[in-house]
Design a protein around this motif. Structure first.
Motif, PDB file in Angstrom:
ATOM      1  N   SER A  11       0.845  -1.193   0.000  1.00 48.75           N
ATOM      2  CA  SER A  11       0.000   0.000   0.000  1.00 48.75           C
ATOM      3  C   SER A  11       0.878   1.240   0.000  1.00 48.75           C
ATOM      4  O   SER A  11       1.969   1.245   0.568  1.00 48.75           O
ATOM      5  N   THR A  12       0.367   2.269  -0.653  1.00 48.40           N
ATOM      6  CA  THR A  12       1.088   3.530  -0.775  1.00 48.40           C
ATOM      7  C   THR A  12       0.093   4.660  -0.592  1.00 48.40           C
ATOM      8  O   THR A  12      -0.990   4.624  -1.187  1.00 48.40           O
ATOM      9  N   ALA A  13       0.444   5.644   0.209  1.00 46.36           N
ATOM     10  CA  ALA A  13      -0.415   6.823   0.315  1.00 46.36           C
ATOM     11  C   ALA A  13      -0.457   7.487  -1.059  1.00 46.36           C
ATOM     12  O   ALA A  13       0.576   7.638  -1.717  1.00 46.36           O
ATOM     13  N   LEU A  14      -1.635   7.851  -1.501  1.00 47.58           N
ATOM     14  CA  LEU A  14      -1.803   8.427  -2.835  1.00 47.58           C
ATOM     15  C   LEU A  14      -0.877   9.620  -3.053  1.00 47.58           C
ATOM     16  O   LEU A  14      -0.289   9.760  -4.128  1.00 47.58           O
ATOM     17  N   VAL A  15      -0.684  10.447  -2.035  1.00 48.18           N
ATOM     18  CA  VAL A  15       0.154  11.639  -2.196  1.00 48.18           C
ATOM     19  C   VAL A  15       1.613  11.291  -2.481  1.00 48.18           C
ATOM     20  O   VAL A  15       2.344  12.108  -3.037  1.00 48.18           O
TER      21      VAL A  15
ATOM     22  N   GLY B  97       2.769  11.649  -6.217  1.00 48.45           N
ATOM     23  CA  GLY B  97       3.011  12.946  -6.838  1.00 48.45           C
ATOM     24  C   GLY B  97       2.470  12.958  -8.254  1.00 48.45           C
ATOM     25  O   GLY B  97       1.299  12.669  -8.476  1.00 48.45           O
ATOM     26  N   ASP B  98       3.345  13.248  -9.233  1.00 41.93           N
ATOM     27  CA  ASP B  98       2.948  13.288 -10.643  1.00 41.93           C
ATOM     28  C   ASP B  98       3.092  11.942 -11.339  1.00 41.93           C
ATOM     29  O   ASP B  98       2.781  11.814 -12.517  1.00 41.93           O
ATOM     30  N   GLU B  99       3.613  10.934 -10.632  1.00 40.77           N
ATOM     31  CA  GLU B  99       3.799   9.613 -11.241  1.00 40.77           C
ATOM     32  C   GLU B  99       2.459   8.906 -11.418  1.00 40.77           C
ATOM     33  O   GLU B  99       1.533   9.092 -10.627  1.00 40.77           O
ATOM     34  N   ALA B 100       2.383   8.077 -12.450  1.00 42.52           N
ATOM     35  CA  ALA B 100       1.176   7.287 -12.690  1.00 42.52           C
ATOM     36  C   ALA B 100       1.028   6.223 -11.607  1.00 42.52           C
ATOM     37  O   ALA B 100       2.020   5.705 -11.091  1.00 42.52           O
ATOM     38  N   LEU B 101      -0.207   5.894 -11.298  1.00 42.33           N
ATOM     39  CA  LEU B 101      -0.475   4.813 -10.353  1.00 42.33           C
ATOM     40  C   LEU B 101      -0.167   3.485 -11.029  1.00 42.33           C
ATOM     41  O   LEU B 101      -0.195   3.381 -12.259  1.00 42.33           O
TER      42      LEU B 101
ATOM     43  N   THR C 269      -7.483   9.696   4.524  1.00 40.86           N
ATOM     44  CA  THR C 269      -6.296   9.703   3.672  1.00 40.86           C
ATOM     45  C   THR C 269      -6.442   8.615   2.614  1.00 40.86           C
ATOM     46  O   THR C 269      -6.744   7.462   2.935  1.00 40.86           O
ATOM     47  N   GLU C 270      -6.234   8.981   1.355  1.00 42.51           N
ATOM     48  CA  GLU C 270      -6.394   8.011   0.273  1.00 42.51           C
ATOM     49  C   GLU C 270      -5.154   7.126   0.158  1.00 42.51           C
ATOM     50  O   GLU C 270      -4.024   7.618   0.129  1.00 42.51           O
ATOM     51  N   ILE C 271      -5.412   5.822   0.080  1.00 45.80           N
ATOM     52  CA  ILE C 271      -4.362   4.811   0.036  1.00 45.80           C
ATOM     53  C   ILE C 271      -4.542   3.973  -1.228  1.00 45.80           C
ATOM     54  O   ILE C 271      -5.642   3.521  -1.534  1.00 45.80           O
ATOM     55  N   VAL C 272      -3.449   3.765  -1.952  1.00 45.31           N
ATOM     56  CA  VAL C 272      -3.475   2.914  -3.137  1.00 45.31           C
ATOM     57  C   VAL C 272      -3.091   1.501  -2.694  1.00 45.31           C
ATOM     58  O   VAL C 272      -2.007   1.290  -2.148  1.00 45.31           O
TER      59      VAL C 272
END
Length: 183
Positions: free
Chosen positions: A85-89, A92-96, A168-171
């Motif tokens: 998991s990665t915090a969406l922030v 940055g500008d990188e693609a998910l 907080t949005e998490i990927v």
């Protein structure tokens, strides 16, 4: 460069301790040795039908320090860790990440050690992460409570925030290990 002996043709050579190490070269050698497992054939690479066939996928390590990178990579290599998991922030500008994408996992010293393929990606709020995902991350005692506690500590450290908000949005990314195979 003197290297350790290879067990077979799929194990890339690794420099002996104390030797110079070219991470880019090591990643490319690793990629060349495992791309067949990713179902990218040599003909496609030579013919150039797809740039991703010729260029190694992104290489990265887990966590924010060598000890954590090695610990989490170890969980991947044993089959215990099949998600991250990665915090969406943090993107940055990188693609998910996208389903089907490949990545080379590095150990704490920056050496390529594994090839994974993303199998699922979703973005949820911190308070929406469930027990099943927490267990798939393969960390600590595999519980959701432990996942929340440890990730809040990690993201406070990495993001420089006092707290991680429940919204907080998490990927959430699930992956399969292609190399080395478990078992």
């Amino acid at each position: 460069m003197t290297t350790t002996p290879r067990d077979d043709d799929t194990t890339p050579a690794v420099p002996f301790a104390g030797e110079s190490f070219d991470q880019g070269e090591a990643i490319q050698l690793y990629w060349e040795s495992v791309r067949a497992k990713a179902r990218i054939g040599r003909l496609a690479v030579y013919m150039g039908t797809d740039l991703s066939a010729a260029v190694a996928p992104p290489a990265w390590s887990f966590g924010d320090d060598p000890r954590l990178a090695d610990e989490l990579l170890g969980h991947v290599l044993t089959g215990r860790k099949t998600a991250t998991s990665t915090a969406l922030v943090e993107f940055g500008d990188e693609a998910l990440p996208r389903v089907g994408e490949l990545a080379i996992l590095l150990d704490g010293a920056g050496h390529p050690r594994a090839l994974v393929r993303t199998t699922a990606v979703e973005t949820v709020r911190f308070d929406e992460v469930d027990e099943a995902f927490a267990a798939a991350e393969g960390e600590d005692d595999l519980s959701l409570g432990s996942w929340r506690e440890q990730h809040e500590i990690y993201w406070r450290r990495v993001l420089g925030r006092d707290t991680v908000d429940p919204s907080t949005e998490i990927v959430l990314e699930r992956f399969e290990l292609l190399d080395p195979r478990v078992g």
